[in-house]
Each structure stands twice: as structure tokens, then as C-alpha cells.
Design a protein around this motif. Structure first.
Motif, short mmCIF file in Angstrom:
data_model
loop_
_atom_site.label_atom_id
_atom_site.label_comp_id
_atom_site.label_asym_id
_atom_site.label_seq_id
_atom_site.Cartn_x
_atom_site.Cartn_y
_atom_site.Cartn_z
N GLY A 66 0.80 -1.22 0.00
CA GLY A 66 0.00 0.00 0.00
C GLY A 66 0.83 1.27 0.00
N THR A 67 0.15 2.38 -0.21
CA THR A 67 0.79 3.70 -0.12
C THR A 67 0.07 4.59 0.88
N SER A 68 -0.76 3.97 1.72
CA SER A 68 -1.43 4.73 2.79
C SER A 68 -1.92 3.76 3.85
N ILE A 69 -2.22 4.34 5.00
CA ILE A 69 -2.82 3.56 6.08
C ILE A 69 -3.79 4.48 6.81
N THR A 70 -4.96 3.94 7.13
CA THR A 70 -5.94 4.66 7.95
C THR A 70 -5.92 4.04 9.34
N VAL A 71 -5.67 4.89 10.33
CA VAL A 71 -5.56 4.45 11.71
C VAL A 71 -6.80 4.89 12.48
N THR A 72 -7.41 3.99 13.22
CA THR A 72 -8.51 4.33 14.11
C THR A 72 -7.92 4.68 15.47
N LEU A 73 -8.25 5.85 15.96
CA LEU A 73 -7.72 6.30 17.25
C LEU A 73 -8.29 5.47 18.39
N PRO A 74 -7.48 5.16 19.40
CA PRO A 74 -7.99 4.42 20.55
C PRO A 74 -9.13 5.14 21.27
N ILE A 75 -9.04 6.48 21.30
CA ILE A 75 -10.07 7.31 21.92
C ILE A 75 -10.48 8.35 20.90
N ALA A 76 -11.74 8.32 20.46
CA ALA A 76 -12.21 9.31 19.49
C ALA A 76 -12.15 10.71 20.08
N LEU A 77 -11.83 11.68 19.24
CA LEU A 77 -11.76 13.08 19.67
C LEU A 77 -13.07 13.78 19.31
N ASN A 90 11.19 0.40 11.50
CA ASN A 90 11.59 -0.86 10.88
C ASN A 90 12.84 -1.34 11.60
N THR A 91 12.67 -2.27 12.51
CA THR A 91 13.80 -2.79 13.28
C THR A 91 14.26 -4.15 12.78
N THR A 92 13.79 -4.55 11.60
CA THR A 92 14.10 -5.88 11.05
C THR A 92 15.04 -5.81 9.86
N ASP A 93 14.72 -4.99 8.87
CA ASP A 93 15.49 -4.94 7.62
C ASP A 93 16.87 -4.30 7.84
N VAL A 94 17.89 -4.86 7.19
CA VAL A 94 19.25 -4.34 7.31
C VAL A 94 19.35 -2.94 6.71
N ASN A 95 18.68 -2.73 5.59
CA ASN A 95 18.72 -1.43 4.90
C ASN A 95 17.30 -0.92 4.69
N PRO A 96 16.66 -0.39 5.73
CA PRO A 96 15.28 0.09 5.56
C PRO A 96 15.23 1.32 4.66
N MET A 97 14.09 1.50 4.02
CA MET A 97 13.87 2.69 3.21
C MET A 97 13.54 3.87 4.11
N TYR A 98 13.93 5.05 3.69
CA TYR A 98 13.58 6.29 4.39
C TYR A 98 12.55 6.99 3.53
N VAL A 99 11.30 6.95 3.98
CA VAL A 99 10.18 7.37 3.15
C VAL A 99 9.42 8.50 3.84
N PRO A 100 9.36 9.69 3.22
CA PRO A 100 8.53 10.76 3.80
C PRO A 100 7.06 10.43 3.64
N MET A 101 6.25 10.94 4.55
CA MET A 101 4.81 10.71 4.50
C MET A 101 4.09 11.99 4.90
N THR A 102 2.80 12.01 4.64
CA THR A 102 1.99 13.17 5.03
C THR A 102 0.60 12.71 5.43
N VAL A 103 -0.07 13.51 6.25
CA VAL A 103 -1.46 13.25 6.62
C VAL A 103 -2.33 13.68 5.45
N THR A 104 -3.19 12.79 4.98
CA THR A 104 -4.05 13.11 3.84
C THR A 104 -5.54 13.12 4.18
N PRO A 118 5.03 1.99 -2.74
CA PRO A 118 4.86 0.84 -1.85
C PRO A 118 6.16 0.50 -1.12
N LEU A 119 6.04 0.03 0.10
CA LEU A 119 7.20 -0.37 0.88
C LEU A 119 7.64 -1.77 0.45
N PRO A 120 8.95 -2.07 0.50
CA PRO A 120 9.45 -3.31 -0.07
C PRO A 120 9.23 -4.57 0.77
#
Length: 134
Positions: A66-77, A90-104, A118-120
Motif C-alpha cells: 500500500g501507499t497509505s494507512i488509515t488508523v482508528t484512534l484508541p479514543i475518538a476526539l 523498521n527494526t528488522t530490515d538491514v537497509n530500511p527505506m527512508y520514506v517521507p509521509m503526510t497526513v491526507t 509501496p514499501l518493499p
């Protein structure tokens, strides 16, 4: 000394730019956030966190293709007047990608973070902080 987390967000454009932010100065009364290029439209704004009246933290599993994720807040505002700061973990991959993101997108109970490719691997999680100010 205080911590500032900041990012440029755009919830209006269909294809927003992904703009990394750096805090370049801090004083007792404020801070300066900088980025490396002019913003292309007036639809961008700066979300930042310096402690808050209500804060929520979490991690969410990121879909590998994917190129996005929708997160449900634990407590609705009560509204969308909150700040979201996120980064990949990413604490697993030897060479993780550095990917900028934004709130959409934001609702009172969810937010969507997007990135441009997409992430590898399935080793990525989204760490986030949500804060409101009163």
C-alpha cells in the motif's frame, strides 16, 4: 529544553508532495521549522507537537503493497482540530527505506497517512502521536 515534532501536511490535494521538515531553531518562546523547497500551493500547513492537553500514541502495521494507512484512534476526539505526527519504524530490515509521509485525511476518530511508493517488505510499522490543544 523541549521536544518539537513537526511535519508539513496536505489533506486537500489529490497528489500532495512529501516534504521532510527539520527544526532549525528553538527558543523559550518558539521554534523555526524549515524544509528544502517552496510549497507548491497554499493547501499545505505545518502540524507540530510540543506537549498537549490530550495525547495519544500508537503503532500500526503498514500494508506491504500500500501507499497509505488509515488508523482508528484508541479514543475518538471531539473534532479534527488535532495534530498527527508519524514516522516509519523498521527494526528488522538491514537497509530500511527512508520514506517521507503526510497526513491526507482526518476525522474525529481516524486519520490517514500516505506516502508515494509501496514499501518493499512487511517489516514497517507506523509510529504516531496525536495531540490536541485547549
Amino acid at each position: 529544553i523541549y521536544v518539537v515534532l513537526a511535519q508539513v501536511v496536505n489533506i486537500l490535494d489529490a497528489n500532495p508532495m512529501y516534504i521532510p521538515v527539520t527544526i532549525t531553531n528553538k527558543t523559550t518562546t518558539g521554534f523555526v521549522a524549515s524544509w528544502n523547497a517552496p510549497l507548491p500551493t497554499s493547501d499545505y500547513f505545518l502540524d507540530y507537537v510540543v506537549g498537549g492537553a490530550q495525547e495519544q500514541f500508537g503503532e500500526a502495521v503498514v500494508p506491504v503493497s500500500g501507499t497509505s494507512i488509515t488508523v482508528t484512534l484508541p479514543i475518538a476526539l471531539s473534532n479534527t482540530a488535532y495534530v498527527v505526527i508519524g514516522e516509519f519504524v523498521n527494526t528488522t530490515d538491514v537497509n530500511p527505506m527512508y520514506v517521507p509521509m503526510t497526513v491526507t485525511n482526518k476525522t474525529a476518530s481516524t486519520f490517514t497517512m500516505s506516502w508515494n511508493a509501496p514499501l518493499p517488505t512487511n517489516s514497517y510499522r507506523l509510529a504516531y502521536q496525536v495531540a490536541t490543544y485547549q
